[in-house]
Design a protein around this motif. Sequence first.
Motif, short mmCIF file in Angstrom:
data_model
loop_
_atom_site.label_atom_id
_atom_site.label_comp_id
_atom_site.label_asym_id
_atom_site.label_seq_id
_atom_site.Cartn_x
_atom_site.Cartn_y
_atom_site.Cartn_z
N ARG A 237 -4.99 7.14 -8.27
CA ARG A 237 -5.95 8.00 -7.56
C ARG A 237 -6.92 8.63 -8.55
NH1 ARG A 237 -2.78 11.63 -4.31
NH2 ARG A 237 -3.10 10.19 -2.58
N ALA A 238 -6.40 9.17 -9.63
CA ALA A 238 -7.25 9.83 -10.63
C ALA A 238 -8.24 8.85 -11.26
CB ALA A 238 -6.39 10.48 -11.71
N GLY A 239 -7.81 7.61 -11.46
CA GLY A 239 -8.68 6.61 -12.06
C GLY A 239 -9.52 5.85 -11.03
N ALA A 240 -9.31 6.15 -9.74
CA ALA A 240 -10.02 5.47 -8.65
C ALA A 240 -9.92 3.95 -8.78
CB ALA A 240 -11.46 5.94 -8.57
N VAL A 241 -8.68 3.46 -9.01
CA VAL A 241 -8.47 2.02 -9.14
C VAL A 241 -7.57 1.50 -8.03
CG1 VAL A 241 -8.83 2.00 -11.64
CG2 VAL A 241 -6.52 2.32 -10.75
N ARG A 242 -7.77 0.25 -7.70
CA ARG A 242 -6.98 -0.40 -6.64
C ARG A 242 -5.76 -1.13 -7.19
NH1 ARG A 242 -12.31 -0.64 -5.14
NH2 ARG A 242 -12.76 -0.04 -2.99
N ARG A 243 -5.79 -1.41 -8.50
CA ARG A 243 -4.69 -2.15 -9.13
C ARG A 243 -4.46 -1.57 -10.52
NH1 ARG A 243 -8.52 -5.56 -7.14
NH2 ARG A 243 -7.90 -6.98 -5.47
N ALA A 244 -3.21 -1.58 -10.95
CA ALA A 244 -2.89 -1.11 -12.30
C ALA A 244 -1.85 -2.03 -12.93
CB ALA A 244 -2.34 0.32 -12.26
N GLY B 81 3.99 -6.50 -15.07
CA GLY B 81 3.60 -6.72 -13.68
C GLY B 81 2.27 -6.06 -13.38
N ILE B 82 1.97 -5.98 -12.09
CA ILE B 82 0.78 -5.30 -11.63
C ILE B 82 1.12 -4.66 -10.29
CG2 ILE B 82 -0.23 -7.30 -10.46
CD1 ILE B 82 -2.97 -6.30 -11.71
N VAL B 83 0.60 -3.47 -10.06
CA VAL B 83 0.83 -2.79 -8.80
C VAL B 83 -0.52 -2.56 -8.14
CG1 VAL B 83 0.87 -0.46 -9.80
CG2 VAL B 83 2.06 -0.89 -7.67
N SER B 84 -0.57 -2.78 -6.83
CA SER B 84 -1.82 -2.61 -6.08
C SER B 84 -1.63 -1.54 -5.02
CB SER B 84 -2.21 -3.93 -5.40
OG SER B 84 -1.32 -4.21 -4.33
N ILE B 85 -2.77 -1.10 -4.47
CA ILE B 85 -2.65 -0.11 -3.39
C ILE B 85 -1.94 -0.73 -2.19
CG2 ILE B 85 -4.55 1.36 -4.12
CD1 ILE B 85 -6.30 0.03 -2.00
N GLY B 86 -2.07 -2.05 -2.03
CA GLY B 86 -1.34 -2.73 -0.96
C GLY B 86 0.16 -2.66 -1.18
N ASP B 87 0.60 -2.88 -2.44
CA ASP B 87 2.03 -2.77 -2.76
C ASP B 87 2.55 -1.38 -2.42
OD1 ASP B 87 2.04 -5.37 -3.90
OD2 ASP B 87 1.53 -4.57 -5.88
N LEU B 88 1.75 -0.37 -2.78
CA LEU B 88 2.15 1.02 -2.52
C LEU B 88 2.20 1.30 -1.03
CD1 LEU B 88 0.14 2.73 -5.37
CD2 LEU B 88 2.63 2.39 -5.27
N ALA B 89 1.25 0.77 -0.28
CA ALA B 89 1.22 0.99 1.17
C ALA B 89 2.46 0.38 1.82
CB ALA B 89 -0.04 0.40 1.78
#
Length: 139
Positions: A95-102, A112-120
């Motif tokens: 959220r702080a970085g305004a990114v969709r994937r990290a 790995g990689i985590v996306s806002i979809g994974d979090l949802a």
Amino acid sequence: MAKQTAADVMTPAPTTIDQTETLEAAGRLMAEQDVGVLVVRAGPTAVGVVTDRDLVVRGLAAGLDADATVQQVTTDKVITVGVSDPVETVVEVMRAGAVRRAPVLDGNVLAGIVSIGDLAVERDPDSALADISRARPNR
């Protein structure tokens, strides 16, 4: 119950590409792997990410040809999280970085990689984003 961590929600072993590869190679790799993001490497080190949107907007729309390098369109200010970071921390960092994937690191190693979809899917399973993230691709 133990708190969920980035490792619990991430997609393991994300697809990577060397920064010296071409935009065409990146596009083909995305199509073959059915992914919209690649972690960009300089040798063994992750140095950024490139998305399908980057290929189009920063590449084709900016007048680059298919032989341009991935490095030319890479987002190099990457927000990362650690494998043992609590999901709440992952959400706040993204959220702080305004990114969709990290990208998710285990020390200095890409895990790995985590996306806002994974979090949802994990945090708000009844949301539209979770439904879309679980759906099969619409080819």
